[in-house]
Design an enzyme around this catalytic site. Structure first.
Site, PDB file in Angstrom:
ATOM      1  N   TYR A 178      13.272  -1.372  -2.958  1.00  0.00           N
ATOM      2  CA  TYR A 178      12.936   0.031  -3.197  1.00  0.00           C
ATOM      3  C   TYR A 178      14.178   0.791  -3.645  1.00  0.00           C
ATOM      4  O   TYR A 178      15.303   0.420  -3.310  1.00  0.00           O
ATOM      5  CB  TYR A 178      12.428   0.700  -1.912  1.00  0.00           C
ATOM      6  N   ARG A 183      12.035   6.071   3.425  1.00  0.00           N
ATOM      7  CA  ARG A 183      12.232   7.519   3.308  1.00  0.00           C
ATOM      8  C   ARG A 183      13.071   8.058   4.471  1.00  0.00           C
ATOM      9  O   ARG A 183      13.848   9.002   4.303  1.00  0.00           O
ATOM     10  CB  ARG A 183      10.877   8.213   3.237  1.00  0.00           C
ATOM     11  N   ASP A 207       2.391   4.950  -0.365  1.00  0.00           N
ATOM     12  CA  ASP A 207       1.839   6.235   0.061  1.00  0.00           C
ATOM     13  C   ASP A 207       1.593   7.170  -1.116  1.00  0.00           C
ATOM     14  O   ASP A 207       2.057   6.924  -2.232  1.00  0.00           O
ATOM     15  CB  ASP A 207       2.806   6.916   1.037  1.00  0.00           C
ATOM     16  N   ARG A 233       0.846  -1.192   0.000  1.00  0.00           N
ATOM     17  CA  ARG A 233       0.000   0.000   0.000  1.00  0.00           C
ATOM     18  C   ARG A 233       0.888   1.251   0.000  1.00  0.00           C
ATOM     19  O   ARG A 233       1.076   1.897   1.024  1.00  0.00           O
ATOM     20  CB  ARG A 233      -0.919  -0.022   1.212  1.00  0.00           C
TER      21      ARG A 233
END
Length: 252
Positions: free
Chosen positions: A110, A197, A52, A50
């Protein structure tokens, strides 16, 4: 009834994340709409990650159940003719009905990309975080190496995270440079809310010379909610792929 697996790529700029939200445009909502129109059924996809608002993906995964006679491997072409240009199905196939994209032993990869120059690049600005201060890539590489292995990442997640354990295992974490672009690539067993992040923001502090690489090791060793680097903007983050057990078996 059959279950179809989709590999979904998207530019997250125009979406309020993956998950359906009232009165908001989301990737999941757009997929539900166009698959339902294609099959004539009320379709609700199940997504693996999911992401962002503003986060991009090259290899997110979703499944849906359908009575449609369209073969699973042809769903990608049929859907791509309907979907907006910022969402593209990379692959589709039929999988067992009990196949679930989340409840498996997966590895997620990622990338977080910086653009390091005096001025920003408008051509790719929706997909990178601009940094005008010169960055020390070698120190960022050293700092990234401390993320490897199994650690408590309580400092590297948002306080909003609702989890029973903050322990995650990182299999690969490296920093590479291609011209003005500097990219952190990380593969792990799973990631906490905003974890990547915050990891990228921590490496940024090292690259700017505000902290030494050893700082990352100290943060993780504390196993407490100490302050890491800043949470960087979502636009620099891309979900590259989700690797499943069958993917590793086929590779071997």
């Amino acid at each position: 009834m059959k279950r179809v697996k989709l590999i979904v790529a998207y530019d997250g700029t125009g979406y309020c994340g993956w998950q359906v939200q009232p009165n908001e445009i989301t990737v999941e909502g757009v997929l539900n709409k166009h698959i339902s129109e294609l099959t004539g059924e009320d379709i609700k996809v199940i997504g693996a990650s999911r992401t962002d608002s503003g986060v991009h993906a090259l290899g997110n995964v979703a499944v849906f159940d359908t009575e449609s006679r369209i073969p699973g491997e042809k769903m990608a072409k049929a859907l791509n003719a309907r979907l907006p240009e910022d969402i593209i199905i990379q692959d589709s196939k039929e999988v067992p009905l009990d196949y679930h994209p989340r409840f498996q032993d997966t590895r997620k990869t990622y990338e977080y990309t910086f653009y390091n120059a005096r001025y920003d690049n408008p051509v790719t600005s929706r997909h990178h975080h601009f940094v005008y201060v010169p960055l020390d890539v070698e120190k960022m590489k050293e700092a990234a190496s401390y993320f490897l292995g199994e650690h408590c990442f309580i400092s590297m997640c948002s306080s909003k995270a609702q989890v029973t354990s903050y322990v995650r295992e990182i299999y690969e974490c490296d920093v590479t440079q291609n011209g003005r672009y500097i990219t952190m690539r990380v593969t792990g067993s799973g990631f906490l809310y905003n974890m990547v992040r915050l990891m990228a923001g921590t490496l940024l502090e090292v690259g700017r010379g505000k902290q030494e690489p050893q700082w990352v090791k100290e943060i993780l060793a504390s196993k407490e909610r100490v302050t890491p680097g800043p949470k960087l903007p979502a636009k620099g983050l891309t979900l590259i792929q989700i690797e499943y057990p069958e993917d590793r078996e086929n590779a071997e």
